[in-house]
Design an enzyme around this catalytic site. Structure first.
Site, mmCIF file in Angstrom:
data_model
loop_
_atom_site.group_PDB
_atom_site.id
_atom_site.type_symbol
_atom_site.label_atom_id
_atom_site.label_comp_id
_atom_site.label_asym_id
_atom_site.label_seq_id
_atom_site.Cartn_x
_atom_site.Cartn_y
_atom_site.Cartn_z
ATOM 1 N N LYS A 52 0.838 -1.210 0.000
ATOM 2 C CA LYS A 52 0.000 0.000 0.000
ATOM 3 C C LYS A 52 0.867 1.251 0.000
ATOM 4 O O LYS A 52 0.607 2.201 -0.741
ATOM 5 C CB LYS A 52 -0.935 0.003 1.212
ATOM 6 C CG LYS A 52 -2.062 -0.993 1.139
ATOM 7 C CD LYS A 52 -2.897 -0.942 2.410
ATOM 8 C CE LYS A 52 -4.055 -1.915 2.370
ATOM 9 N NZ LYS A 52 -4.887 -1.848 3.601
ATOM 10 N N ALA A 69 -1.269 0.925 6.515
ATOM 11 C CA ALA A 69 -1.553 -0.140 7.485
ATOM 12 C C ALA A 69 -2.522 -1.142 6.879
ATOM 13 O O ALA A 69 -3.292 -0.820 5.969
ATOM 14 C CB ALA A 69 -2.137 0.451 8.766
ATOM 15 N N ASP A 70 -2.467 -2.345 7.406
ATOM 16 C CA ASP A 70 -3.432 -3.378 7.027
ATOM 17 C C ASP A 70 -3.722 -4.233 8.248
ATOM 18 O O ASP A 70 -2.804 -4.594 8.989
ATOM 19 C CB ASP A 70 -2.900 -4.257 5.898
ATOM 20 C CG ASP A 70 -3.996 -5.138 5.334
ATOM 21 O OD1 ASP A 70 -4.792 -4.617 4.528
ATOM 22 O OD2 ASP A 70 -4.087 -6.311 5.720
ATOM 23 N N THR A 71 -4.998 -4.525 8.474
ATOM 24 C CA THR A 71 -5.429 -5.258 9.668
ATOM 25 C C THR A 71 -6.200 -6.508 9.274
ATOM 26 O O THR A 71 -7.059 -6.449 8.384
ATOM 27 C CB THR A 71 -6.317 -4.368 10.560
ATOM 28 O OG1 THR A 71 -5.584 -3.198 10.933
ATOM 29 C CG2 THR A 71 -6.759 -5.110 11.820
ATOM 30 N N GLY A 106 -0.271 -4.686 10.242
ATOM 31 C CA GLY A 106 1.031 -4.326 9.703
ATOM 32 C C GLY A 106 1.058 -2.836 9.454
ATOM 33 O O GLY A 106 0.060 -2.258 9.007
#
Length: 197
Positions: A52, A69-71, A106
């Protein structure tokens, strides 16, 4: 210095503002998240946050700091994504009922050729839920755009018996970790919050 949040998530925008960062732009990253299906959760969120950030870096000035961010929610190492419909949301919540699971986020901070990527893990425990309670929660519509089919900051709080770790990580942005990462680039969030920028 320009700060870019590589997300349109209202929750991530709110959390960045809570950190004292009130001047930033948002840019939606354009990546195919399905290309990384099958990776272990910690590797998945790190990879997606880095992808991203990289996708947005190609569209903004070189001097901008990019935060991405990635969840995901995972149970026994299996990633639970966002539900496609009410039935899938019901099944996910039924699976999580009465058990402890993990939320992984992340985070990547990128400036020019310098990039840091880390991840945070929080344990979340659901109380035992009845079918009626799950149906009622699904009927609120809240599960539909949430990893694991729930949001801790909303009605989903009624389902959660306890957490161990960073609460904000479950919302989608591990604030403490991100603050430390930004300090490597000379951004002091407490200084900003105190109006000393």
């Amino acid at each position: 210095m320009d700060i870019i949040l590589a997300s349109q998530s209202p929750r991530r925008r709110e959390l960045l503002e809570r950190m004292g960062i009130t001047r930033f732009k948002t840019v939606s990253p354009d990546i195919d998240e399905r290309a990384f299906d099958g990776l272990p959760p910690e590797e998945l969120v790190r990879r997606l946050s880095a992808e991203k950030a990289g996708a947005v870096a190609d569209r903004v000035d070189d001097g901008a700091i990019i935060i991405a961010a990635d969840t995901v929610v995972a149970l026994d190492g299996t990633v639970l994504g966002k539900p496609d419909d009410d039935l899938e949301a019901f099944k996910m919540l039924s699976t999580l009922s009465g058990v402890r699971h993990q939320v992984y986020t992340g985070v990547t901070v990128l400036l020019g050729g310098e990039r840091f990527t880390e991840h945070e893990v929080t344990d979340v425990t659901f109380r035992e839920l009845s079918e009626q309670e799950i149906e009622q929660y699904v009927a609120t519509g809240e599960p539909m755009d949430k990893a694991g089919a729930y949001g801790i900051q909303g009605y989903g709080a009624l389902l959660i018996e306890g957490i161990s770790g960073d609460y904000y990580n479950v919302m989608g942005l591990p604030v403490c970790r991100l603050g430390r990462m930004l300090s490597r680039f000379g951004i002091d969030c407490l200084r900003l919050a105190a109006g000393q920028d």
